[in-house]
Design an enzyme around this catalytic site. Structure first.
Site, PDB file in Angstrom:
ATOM      1  N   ASP A 170       0.173   3.892  15.259  1.00  0.00           N
ATOM      2  CA  ASP A 170      -0.808   2.027  15.550  1.00  0.00           C
ATOM      3  C   ASP A 170      -0.420   1.176  16.533  1.00  0.00           C
ATOM      4  OD1 ASP A 170      -1.479  -0.477  14.667  1.00  0.00           O
ATOM      5  OD2 ASP A 170      -1.552   0.369  12.597  1.00  0.00           O
TER       6      ASP A 170
ATOM      7  N   GLY B  34       4.140  -0.082   7.654  1.00  0.00           N
ATOM      8  CA  GLY B  34       4.551   1.652   7.294  1.00  0.00           C
ATOM      9  C   GLY B  34       5.445   1.681   5.621  1.00  0.00           C
ATOM     10  N   GLY B  35       4.089   0.996   4.891  1.00  0.00           N
ATOM     11  CA  GLY B  35       4.042   1.744   3.850  1.00  0.00           C
ATOM     12  C   GLY B  35       4.103   2.844   3.664  1.00  0.00           C
TER      13      GLY B  35
ATOM     14  N   SER C 260       0.663  -0.976  -0.033  1.00  0.00           N
ATOM     15  CA  SER C 260      -0.292   0.183   0.142  1.00  0.00           C
ATOM     16  C   SER C 260       0.912   0.812  -0.424  1.00  0.00           C
ATOM     17  CB  SER C 260      -0.980  -0.132   1.039  1.00  0.00           C
ATOM     18  OG  SER C 260      -0.067  -0.200   2.213  1.00  0.00           O
TER      19      SER C 260
ATOM     20  N   LYS D 263     -12.781   3.876   3.534  1.00  0.00           N
ATOM     21  CA  LYS D 263     -12.594   2.526   3.028  1.00  0.00           C
ATOM     22  C   LYS D 263     -14.544   2.611   2.927  1.00  0.00           C
ATOM     23  CE  LYS D 263      -8.537   1.924   5.076  1.00  0.00           C
ATOM     24  NZ  LYS D 263      -7.674   1.848   3.924  1.00  0.00           N
TER      25      LYS D 263
ATOM     26  N   SER E 171       1.145   0.881  11.335  1.00  0.00           N
ATOM     27  CA  SER E 171       1.612  -0.944  11.022  1.00  0.00           C
ATOM     28  C   SER E 171       1.252  -1.267   9.116  1.00  0.00           C
ATOM     29  CB  SER E 171       1.727  -1.534  11.896  1.00  0.00           C
ATOM     30  OG  SER E 171       1.732  -2.406  11.999  1.00  0.00           O
TER      31      SER E 171
HETATM   32  C1  SAM Z   1      -4.289  -0.942   6.082  1.00  0.00           C
HETATM   33  S1  SAM Z   1      -3.645  -0.791   7.513  1.00  0.00           S
HETATM   34  C2  SAM Z   1      -2.305   0.693   6.889  1.00  0.00           C
HETATM   35  C3  SAM Z   1      -1.681  -0.073   6.347  1.00  0.00           C
HETATM   36  C4  SAM Z   1      -0.071   1.088   6.109  1.00  0.00           C
HETATM   37  N1  SAM Z   1      -0.551   2.366   5.637  1.00  0.00           N
HETATM   38  C5  SAM Z   1       1.102   0.466   5.371  1.00  0.00           C
HETATM   39  O1  SAM Z   1       1.207   1.476   4.043  1.00  0.00           O
HETATM   40  O2  SAM Z   1       1.575  -0.429   6.178  1.00  0.00           O
HETATM   41  C6  SAM Z   1      -4.121   0.199   8.056  1.00  0.00           C
HETATM   42  C7  SAM Z   1      -3.600  -0.247  10.082  1.00  0.00           C
HETATM   43  O3  SAM Z   1      -5.186   0.793  10.896  1.00  0.00           O
HETATM   44  C8  SAM Z   1      -4.970   0.283  12.227  1.00  0.00           C
HETATM   45  N2  SAM Z   1      -5.285   0.938  12.836  1.00  0.00           N
HETATM   46  C9  SAM Z   1      -7.423   0.493  12.685  1.00  0.00           C
HETATM   47  N3  SAM Z   1      -7.964   1.846  13.536  1.00  0.00           N
HETATM   48  C10 SAM Z   1      -7.047   2.030  15.071  1.00  0.00           C
HETATM   49  C11 SAM Z   1      -6.816   3.416  15.327  1.00  0.00           C
HETATM   50  N4  SAM Z   1      -8.257   3.588  16.002  1.00  0.00           N
HETATM   51  N5  SAM Z   1      -5.935   3.746  15.647  1.00  0.00           N
HETATM   52  C12 SAM Z   1      -4.660   3.822  15.330  1.00  0.00           C
HETATM   53  N6  SAM Z   1      -4.159   2.084  14.887  1.00  0.00           N
HETATM   54  C13 SAM Z   1      -5.602   2.014  13.669  1.00  0.00           C
HETATM   55  C14 SAM Z   1      -4.851  -0.833  12.079  1.00  0.00           C
HETATM   56  O4  SAM Z   1      -4.242  -1.214  13.366  1.00  0.00           O
HETATM   57  C15 SAM Z   1      -3.903  -0.994  11.025  1.00  0.00           C
HETATM   58  O5  SAM Z   1      -1.986  -1.486  11.112  1.00  0.00           O
END
Ligand code: SAM
Length: 358
Positions: free
Chosen positions: A238, A221-222, A186, A304, A219
């Site tokens: 995260d 980290g992308g 991503s 989303k 997380s």
């Molecule tokens: C699609 S992933 C993110 C991927 C990230 N952008 C990357 O490129 O690696 C969504 C992330 O949102 C985090 N997440 C969901 N709800 C959250 C919240 N309320 N606070 C912090 N992180 C949250 C999840 O733990 C998950 O790691």
């Protein structure tokens, strides 16, 4: 043919059609025609010449689901394989003088198989168009761009887009390579977002080394990777783990906290990015709050949209955010796009309106 031709992600024709119907109807009457999984939508105008009016009047940047916007003047069917160039040339007579030619397939499996044909066919076609004064001798960025959308060897749509009111990429898709060391795929989403939302001539000033950024839902980290790559200092929020190589850069601070409760200690953040999987209305409101609180200057975030009525849900969430910002007296700019790397989501850019230089 008197239609607007819009490219979109295959499977999102319904959203693209609903949106163009909504935006174009009050400007020029017509109806949207969409077939599932074709990767395009036609908005057929009732009054002659209206497609060419719309392609100038409608603001491309306001369309979420369209990757490209073309005034389509001819739909050629049963083209004779013996002299395709002649048929296209004849159809091109009604087009204005163009500064560039793009021969492109749709973003479908059939389209992939036509890429080589498109490349080859563009060579003799370009020569003929130049000879007949339909194309400038050298590419001219201020002239319309001619598009030939190839559906098969015998079916093509011809038209043109307007520079500055189109996508500058072939098929409306920027070609990006996945960096080998990025922690997730991503990562490309944020790269595409920067390319889409920040004009190239402003990138050096607005997306640059030494800036502070916050990544909510970071997380593994992308997205943080893209910020670090641009020399920024990143607060990554995260509960999930962050990629160790990214942490080793010394540019990332990891906060294992809830993104909805996180507040930056120092108010020196330029970029907020957010990829949390959450209800889109909740994310849109949070982004509005960050801007209203002056916790960031610009934000890029995903909404989303896993539900059926994706266009109306996107509009609803964006309207709520805009209303909130207006109530708070914040002047803002917002653009939303269904990017090539987006699936069941759209990407939004929100920016505090910059002060005008006197
Ligand atoms: C699609 S992933 C993110 C991927 C990230 N952008 C990357 O490129 O690696 C969504 C992330 O949102 C985090 N997440 C969901 N709800 C959250 C919240 N309320 N606070 C912090 N992180 C949250 C999840 O733990 C998950 O790691």
């Amino acid at each position: 043919m008197n239609a607007l031709l819009l490219y979109c992600r295959p499977g999102f024709e319904k959203e693209c059609a609903a949106e163009i119907q909504h935006r174009a109807m009050s400007v020029a009457a017509g109806y949207a025609e969409a077939k599932p999984n074709t990767g395009y939508v036609l908005y057929k105008c009732f009054t002659e010449g209206d497609a060419e009016y719309l392609v100038r009047r409608l603001q491309f940047w306001r369309l979420i689901f369209a990757r490209q916007m073309i005034a389509c003047t001819a739909h050629l069917k049963d083209i004779s394989v013996d002299d395709r160039v002649a048929e296209v040339l004849e159809a091109a007579q009604s087009l204005p003088l163009c500064g560039e030619l793009i021969v492109e397939p749709t973003d479908t499996n059939e389209g992939k198989e036509l890429s080589k044909f498109c490349r080859k066919f563009s060579v003799p076609l370009r020569q003929k168009l130049r000879k007949h004064n339909k194309l400038t001798d050298k590419p001219k960025a201020d002239k319309p761009v001619m598009h030939l959308c190839v559906l098969s060897g015998t079916e093509m749509m011809l038209g043109y887009s307007i520079p500055g009111n189109n996508s500058r990429f072939e098929m409306g898709i920027p070609r990006l390579r996945h960096p080998k060391d990025a922690p997730s795929r991503s990562s490309l989403k944020l790269e595409e977002a920067f390319l889409t939302f920040v004009p190239p001539e402003e990138t050096e000033k607005r997306v640059t080394s030494g800036m502070n950024a916050v990544d909510l839902g970071a997380s593994p980290g992308g997205w943080t990777y893209q910020l670090v790559r641009r020399g920024m200092m990143v607060s990554a929020v995260d509960n999930g783990p962050m990629d160790q190589a990214l942490m080793d850069t010394g540019q990332v601070k990891h906060f294992q906290e809830d993104g909805f409760g996180f507040e930056p200690k120092r108010k020196n953040v330029t970029w907020l990015v957010c990829d949390m999987v959450e209800k889109p209305g909740r994310v849109a409101r949070l982004m509005g709050q960050w801007l209203a609180n002056r916790w960031c200057e610009e934000a890029i975030f995903n909404l989303k949209l896993p539900m059926k009525q994706r266009f109306s849900e996107a509009e609803r969430c964006l309207d709520l955010m805009k209303q909130y910002l207006r109530d708070e007296g914040v002047r803002y700019q917002v653009t939303a796009k269904h990017l090539y790397h987006d699936r069941e989501e759209i990407t939004v850019h929100l920016r505090r309106e910059p002060r005008r230089d006197r």
